[in-house]
Design a protein around this motif. Structure first.
Motif, mmCIF file in Angstrom:
data_model
loop_
_atom_site.group_PDB
_atom_site.id
_atom_site.type_symbol
_atom_site.label_atom_id
_atom_site.label_comp_id
_atom_site.label_asym_id
_atom_site.label_seq_id
_atom_site.Cartn_x
_atom_site.Cartn_y
_atom_site.Cartn_z
ATOM 1 N N MET A 83 0.806 -1.226 0.000
ATOM 2 C CA MET A 83 0.000 0.000 0.000
ATOM 3 C C MET A 83 0.839 1.276 0.000
ATOM 4 O O MET A 83 0.381 2.329 -0.466
ATOM 5 C CB MET A 83 -0.913 0.027 1.224
ATOM 6 N N LYS A 84 2.044 1.206 0.507
ATOM 7 C CA LYS A 84 2.845 2.429 0.622
ATOM 8 C C LYS A 84 3.308 2.947 -0.735
ATOM 9 O O LYS A 84 3.795 4.087 -0.836
ATOM 10 C CB LYS A 84 4.037 2.196 1.544
ATOM 11 N N TYR A 85 3.149 2.146 -1.777
ATOM 12 C CA TYR A 85 3.538 2.572 -3.118
ATOM 13 C C TYR A 85 2.292 2.950 -3.928
ATOM 14 O O TYR A 85 1.455 2.102 -4.214
ATOM 15 C CB TYR A 85 4.305 1.466 -3.838
ATOM 16 N N ASN A 86 2.206 4.199 -4.290
ATOM 17 C CA ASN A 86 1.094 4.690 -5.111
ATOM 18 C C ASN A 86 1.575 4.764 -6.558
ATOM 19 O O ASN A 86 2.483 5.537 -6.883
ATOM 20 C CB ASN A 86 0.656 6.077 -4.639
ATOM 21 N N PRO A 87 0.983 3.980 -7.475
ATOM 22 C CA PRO A 87 1.456 3.964 -8.865
ATOM 23 C C PRO A 87 1.481 5.337 -9.522
ATOM 24 O O PRO A 87 2.399 5.634 -10.300
ATOM 25 C CB PRO A 87 0.441 3.039 -9.561
ATOM 26 N N GLN A 88 0.502 6.189 -9.211
ATOM 27 C CA GLN A 88 0.469 7.513 -9.824
ATOM 28 C C GLN A 88 1.620 8.394 -9.355
ATOM 29 O O GLN A 88 2.060 9.293 -10.086
ATOM 30 C CB GLN A 88 -0.868 8.186 -9.525
ATOM 31 N N GLU A 89 2.116 8.140 -8.164
ATOM 32 C CA GLU A 89 3.268 8.893 -7.666
ATOM 33 C C GLU A 89 4.582 8.287 -8.167
ATOM 34 O O GLU A 89 5.516 9.009 -8.527
ATOM 35 C CB GLU A 89 3.257 8.928 -6.133
ATOM 36 N N GLU A 90 4.650 6.965 -8.208
ATOM 37 C CA GLU A 90 5.888 6.303 -8.619
ATOM 38 C C GLU A 90 6.197 6.543 -10.097
ATOM 39 O O GLU A 90 7.363 6.698 -10.479
ATOM 40 C CB GLU A 90 5.811 4.798 -8.332
ATOM 41 N N ILE A 91 5.158 6.576 -10.942
ATOM 42 C CA ILE A 91 5.407 6.741 -12.379
ATOM 43 C C ILE A 91 5.952 8.140 -12.681
ATOM 44 O O ILE A 91 6.666 8.327 -13.681
ATOM 45 C CB ILE A 91 4.132 6.439 -13.189
ATOM 46 N N LYS A 92 5.643 9.096 -11.828
ATOM 47 C CA LYS A 92 6.167 10.452 -12.011
ATOM 48 C C LYS A 92 7.682 10.506 -11.826
ATOM 49 O O LYS A 92 8.341 11.440 -12.303
ATOM 50 C CB LYS A 92 5.506 11.412 -11.016
ATOM 51 N N LYS A 93 8.242 9.525 -11.126
ATOM 52 C CA LYS A 93 9.675 9.514 -10.840
ATOM 53 C C LYS A 93 10.500 8.935 -11.988
ATOM 54 O O LYS A 93 11.730 8.928 -11.920
ATOM 55 C CB LYS A 93 9.943 8.711 -9.557
ATOM 56 N N LEU A 94 9.821 8.452 -13.025
ATOM 57 C CA LEU A 94 10.517 7.838 -14.155
ATOM 58 C C LEU A 94 10.817 8.900 -15.217
ATOM 59 O O LEU A 94 9.951 9.288 -15.990
ATOM 60 C CB LEU A 94 9.666 6.726 -14.759
ATOM 61 N N ASN A 95 12.039 9.341 -15.271
ATOM 62 C CA ASN A 95 12.438 10.345 -16.261
ATOM 63 C C ASN A 95 12.959 9.656 -17.522
ATOM 64 O O ASN A 95 14.074 9.909 -17.987
ATOM 65 C CB ASN A 95 13.502 11.267 -15.661
#
Length: 308
Positions: free
Chosen positions: A219-231
Motif C-alpha cells: 500500500m505504501k507505493y502509489n502507482p500515480q506517484e511512482e510513475i512520475k519519478k521515471l524520467n
C-alpha cells in the motif's frame, strides 16, 4: 526475520532450438537478497540488441505465465523483432520453499529487490544497447520502483493506477457491498502501521494477521506517484477486455505522466489474449490456454516503442 542465502549466478545455453527460431535460449539464474531469480534469456542471433526484462504479476507466476504461456509468447514475439528478453519466475515460488520462512516475513519490497538484482546484472553487459522493463499487473508497480534511475524505458502491461487497498475494496464490494465498510476500516488500520486484531472473520482470506504486513508494504507505493519519478520513455498498455485492471487505471497512469504513451488494445484481456465474447468465463478460460496466441498489436506496439 531476515533470511540471507548465498547463490552463485550461472547460465546454461540450450542448443535444442529449432532452425526456424532466430534466437538462442539461455537459462540464467541471478541471485537476489533472499532467493535467486530463475529465468530465461532469449537473445536474437545478432550482436547488439535492446533488452526487455519481463516482470510477472501477482501470485506464484512462473516465467512463462503459467499454463497460458502468455509471457513466453510475448518474449518469443519480441525476439522475432530482434529484441532480447529476460523473463523470470516470481520469487514467491522460491520464497514458499524456504524452510522456516513465515508469511508475515514476505514483503512487497522483496519483489522490488529481485527486479533490481536482475537489472543490475544486465545493465553493464555490452551486448545490450538498452534496457527496458515490462511489468505485468503487479509487476508494473514493481518495475516502476525498481527501474528508477536504472533503465532506459518502462512499459506498464495491465498495471493498476491506484493503490492495492482501493483496488481490493472495489473488487470485493462489487460482489458483496456489505463488506466495503469492514475493508475500509481494516485497511485504515494497516496503513497506520498496525495489525487489525478485530477484522471481519468473513474476510479472513484477505485479512489474516500473517498477511496484513504484506498489504501494508504494498500500500505504501502509489502507482500515480511512482510513475512520475521515471524520467524515461514510458508506454502504458491495457486491453478493453481486461476484467482485472480496467482501462481507467491505464488512463490514470497516463494522466500522472504527461510524457507517457498510451496504447489501448481492442478486445485484449489481462493475459494479452484476444476475446471477442462478453462472457466472463470465456475470458477467464483463455488464461490457461497456451494454444491461444497473444495480441499481435501488443508485440507490434512494444517493438515500435523499443525501437523509436
Amino acid at each position: 526475520m531476515k533470511i540471507k542465502l548465498v547463490f552463485i549466478a550461472f547460465f546454461v545455453v540450450l542448443f535444442s532450438f529449432s532452425q526456424e527460431n532466430n534466437f538462442i535460449e539461455t537459462e540464467l539464474n541471478i541471485p537476489s537478497e533472499k532467493v535467486t531469480a530463475n529465468g530465461t534469456l532469449l537473445s536474437p542471433k545478432i550482436n547488439i540488441v535492446p533488452l526487455v526484462i519481463i516482470i510477472p504479476g501477482s501470485g506464484t507466476v512462473d516465467r512463462n505465465g503459467g499454463q497460458g504461456n502468455y509471457l513466453k509468447q510475448l518474449a518469443e514475439g519480441l525476439s522475432e523483432n530482434n529484441i532480447a528478453t529476460y523473463r523470470y519466475d516470481k520469487s514467491s515460488i522460491a520464497l514458499s520453499k524456504i524452510e522456516g520462512l513465515k508469511e508475515e516475513d514476505i514483503s512487497f519490497d522483496d519483489f522490488i529487490n529481485d527486479a533490481i538484482a536482475v537489472i543490475n546484472y544486465f545493465k553493464d553487459l555490452p551486448q545490450f544497447s538498452s534496457i527496458t522493463i515490462a511489468g505485468h499487473s503487479q509487476g508494473s508497480l514493481v518495475g516502476m520502483v525498481a527501474g528508477q534511475l536504472r533503465v532506459d524505458g518502462f512499459i506498464s502491461l495491465a498495471g493498476a493506477g491506484r493503490t492495492i487497498d482501493k483496488i481490493l475494496i472495489e473488487q470485493v464490494s462489487a460482489q458483496s457491498p456489505l463488506f466495503k465498510g469492514d475493508m475500509e476500516k481494516t485497511f485504515g488500520i494497516i496503513e497506520s502501521g498496525k495489525i487489525d486484531e478485530d477484522f471481519n472473520p468473513l474476510l479472513v482470506s484477505v485479512f489474516r494477521k500473517s498477511l496484513q504486513p504484506f498489504w501494508g508494504s504494498w500500500m505504501k507505493y502509489n502507482p500515480q506517484e511512482e510513475i512520475k519519478k521515471l524520467n524515461i520513455p514510458v508506454l502504458i498498455v491495457n486491453g478493453t477486455k481486461d476484467i482485472q485492471v480496467p482501462v481507467a487505471d491505464a488512463e490514470l497512469l497516463h494522466k500522472a505522466d504527461d510524457n507517457s504513451q498510451l496504447l489501448i488494445i481492442e478486445n485484449m484481456n489481462h493475459v494479452f489474449k484476444i476475446v471477442e465474447s462478453e462472457d466472463r468465463m470465456e475470458n477467464i478460460s483463455t488464461y490457461t490456454k497456451a494454444d491461444v496466441p497473444i495480441s499481435k498489436k501488443l508485440v507490434e506496439g512494444i517493438s515500435k516503442f523499443i525501437n523509436q
